[in-house]
Design a protein around this motif. Structure first.
Motif, PDB file in Angstrom:
ATOM      1  N   ALA A 348      39.143  35.833  37.042  1.00 24.14           N
ATOM      2  CA  ALA A 348      39.937  36.025  35.822  1.00 24.14           C
ATOM      3  C   ALA A 348      41.320  35.412  35.984  1.00 24.14           C
ATOM      4  CB  ALA A 348      40.043  37.518  35.505  1.00 24.14           C
ATOM      5  N   ARG A 352      41.813  32.530  32.988  1.00 24.68           N
ATOM      6  CA  ARG A 352      42.477  33.007  31.772  1.00 24.68           C
ATOM      7  C   ARG A 352      43.465  31.966  31.260  1.00 24.68           C
ATOM      8  NH1 ARG A 352      45.616  37.320  35.380  1.00 24.68           N
ATOM      9  NH2 ARG A 352      47.394  36.035  36.035  1.00 24.68           N
ATOM     10  N   THR A 353      43.818  32.073  29.981  1.00 24.20           N
ATOM     11  CA  THR A 353      44.806  31.175  29.404  1.00 24.20           C
ATOM     12  C   THR A 353      46.132  31.325  30.142  1.00 24.20           C
ATOM     13  OG1 THR A 353      43.761  31.389  27.236  1.00 24.20           O
ATOM     14  CG2 THR A 353      46.025  30.540  27.288  1.00 24.20           C
ATOM     15  N   GLY A 355      46.339  30.747  33.274  1.00 25.92           N
ATOM     16  CA  GLY A 355      46.013  31.114  34.651  1.00 25.92           C
ATOM     17  C   GLY A 355      46.245  29.968  35.617  1.00 25.92           C
TER      18      GLY A 355
END
Length: 538
Positions: A348, A352-353, A355
């Motif tokens: 994650a 993730r945006t 990340g």
């Protein structure tokens, strides 16, 4: 099994019944922690509300160098294994009925009678060498004495797994179909007793759970296609139970028999692999965190069946045993690489945006992938001759195919991640290299599946094999949907057809291939569009 039937073991009354209900405990089980039939042990962690140091004040504390008495204690007592590790040992009667256990064991034995011994021998001949999660001498010595020495779920699981290879035993292959033990009846007994045994967990309960998770054939032949999360949820239960058993803790200095230390290590790494591959094929987070994992690597001393030389190296005189053990160790090595691939590109925090992948961009991500690519290449280059795919022997099954598919599937996972993160801003030369490398890995994986011989497909394949094969199709579909030319789309569609054919011609003999084909056709929905578009293009 002997000529005596299960029903005969229950004849007699009074003291004779009690004698049969409690067969004498084999001496090899003396001082064991996780294998006693009358008790189950619970690991006490450092933050437990029952402080490990205070437990030493308990009046019934058993000294760490003292053999635990065989009779069932009337109350829970602590047992210290070393200066920092303590367990609470609970009597089973507080959690489950001994009478129920005996009845279940008798029902399991009656289901396979008179083939119990045949199935045990078949299991240790075919499954055990490359999946060594049982102690062969302990299991067989107990089985020769009485089928009542086991946790019901483990006995049923061993019989079930062995039935999958019934053609490889003359006694079973020559029997009429109606005289073959009913797998459905055993399945029902295994699942029900597993639920009961998890209330009084032992090492045998964990062994049973891991075996039940490997049954590709049951899914294919019964048509029962459970939701992917069901096996993942069961794995989560096993992980929680294993932590209660202290499987995640270094047991090197514990006051238990040396063979149990080795067994715990083998079980620990089998569970670790189950968790990591389950996380990969189902797209889930890890259940086991490396920061909480304190298990020493396996060595030849952990496997009593392996005869070692004076310098500690394995003696290859028994090729089946030594090759199977090497396969197990190489699977563990691959799993470590898989962990790093998932952590780097699929966690994650990475996906993730905003990340880590977004922050570094595709060029830096490729640099991050290079050490992983090198490790995979080095791993393959260091494989000994007996683990090469083509290393088959006359009239012997060969489990090497599963190892090579696992290696290919990690390469597939790594290149799926790199293809996904490419953007219009990716430099043209890098774009071409990434896509051409991904196509090469796709072609290589399909050729691997297409080169599997009957000796490979009939050997033991773990539960993740079907998903590993299906992920090859996922990469083909991903390359197709991101292709920028009709020629590349047609090439990808052709690879999907090639993969389908490789699985179809092996599906009759290999349940994992049949299940992979089902996953390919039904669960990877976009591949249907790949086929229809290829027809239009042609």
């Amino acid at each position: 099994m002997s000529g005596q039937s299960p029903s005969q073991t229950q004849q007699g009354t009074g003291s004779k019944d009690k004698h049969h209900d409690a067969p004498p405990r084999p001496k090899i089980l003396s001082n064991t922690l996780g294998l006693d039939l009358k008790t189950h042990a619970e690991y006490i962690g450092p933050t437990d509300y029952r402080d490990p140091f205070l437990l030493d004040l308990h009046r019934q504390n058993v000294d760490m160098n003292q053999d635990v008495p065989a009779p069932t204690p009337i109350a829970t007592f602590p047992r210290r294994l070393n200066h920092r590790t303590v367990f609470l040992v609970h009597p089973d009667e507080s959690a489950a009925s001994e009478t129920r256990r005996i009845a279940d064991l008798d029902a399991i034995e009656a289901t396979v009678h008179p083939l119990g011994r045949t199935l045990v021998d078949l299991y240790f001949r075919i499954v055990h060498p490359s999946f060594p999660i049982l102690h062969k001498d302990v299991f067989i010595s107990k089985h020769r004495l009485s089928h009542r020495h086991f946790a019901p779920s483990l006995l049923a699981a061993v019989y079930l797994i062995a039935l999958d290879w019934q053609l490889y035993d003359s006694a079973l292959a020559g029997r009429e179909v109606e005289s073959i033990p009913d797998p459905a009846a055993l399945e029902e007994l295994a699942e029900r007793t597993m639920t009961q045994d998890m209330r009084r967990p032992k090492l045998s309960t964990l062994e049973a759970g891991l075996l039940l998770l490997q049954r590709n054939r049951r899914i294919v032949e019964t048509g029962i296609h459970t939701h992917p999360t069901s096996s993942r949820m069961f794995t989560a239960q096993l992980v929680a139970m294993a932590q209660d058993l202290g499987i995640h803790i270094d047991c090197s200095s514990w006051s238990i028999p040396a063979w149990e230390i080795g067994l715990r290590r083998r079980l620990a790494w089998a569970l670790y692999m189950q968790d990591r591959w389950g996380a990969c094929v189902h797209g889930r987070p890890f259940l086991i965190q490396d920061s909480d994992w304190d298990v020493q690597p396996c060595s030849s001393s952990d496997y009593p069946e392996l005869i070692t030389m004076d310098d500690g190296s394995p003696d290859n005189s028994n090729s089946v045993i030594s090759t199977g053990w090497d396969l197990f160790l190489r699977h563990i090595e691959l799993t470590h690489i898989l962990s790093d691939v998932i952590r780097t590109f699929y966690s994650a925090a990475a996906t993730r945006t905003g990340g880590t992948i977004d922050q570094m961009g595709v060029v830096a991500a490729v640099e991050l992938a290079k050490p992983l690519v090198f490790r995979l290449r080095e791993w393959q280059a260091c494989l000994p001759q007996q683990l090469q795919l083509q290393s088959t022997k006359l009239r012997e099954l060969c489990a090497n195919g599963a190892l090579h598919l696992a290696h290919a599937s990690i390469e597939i996972a790594l290149h799926r991640a790199l293809v996904r993160i490419m953007t219009p801003d990716t430099p043209g030369s890098l774009y071409d290299v990434l896509r051409s490398t991904a196509r090469a890995k796709l072609q290589g994986a399909i050729e691997l599946l297409g080169s599997l011989r009957p000796e490979h497909t009939a050997a033991f394949w773990a539960s993740q094999a079907a998903y590993q094969a299906a992920e090859v199709g996922s990469l083909a579909g991903l390359l197709w949907v991101t292709a920028d030319s009709f020629d590349e789309m047609a090439w990808c569609a052709s690879r999907v057809d090639e993969l389908r054919w490789a699985l179809r011609v092996r599906g009759a003999a290999a349940p994992f291939a049949r299940e992979a084909l089902r996953l390919l056709e039904r669960d990877i929905g976009g591949l249907g569009m790949v086929k229809s578009t290829s027809d239009v293009i042609s």
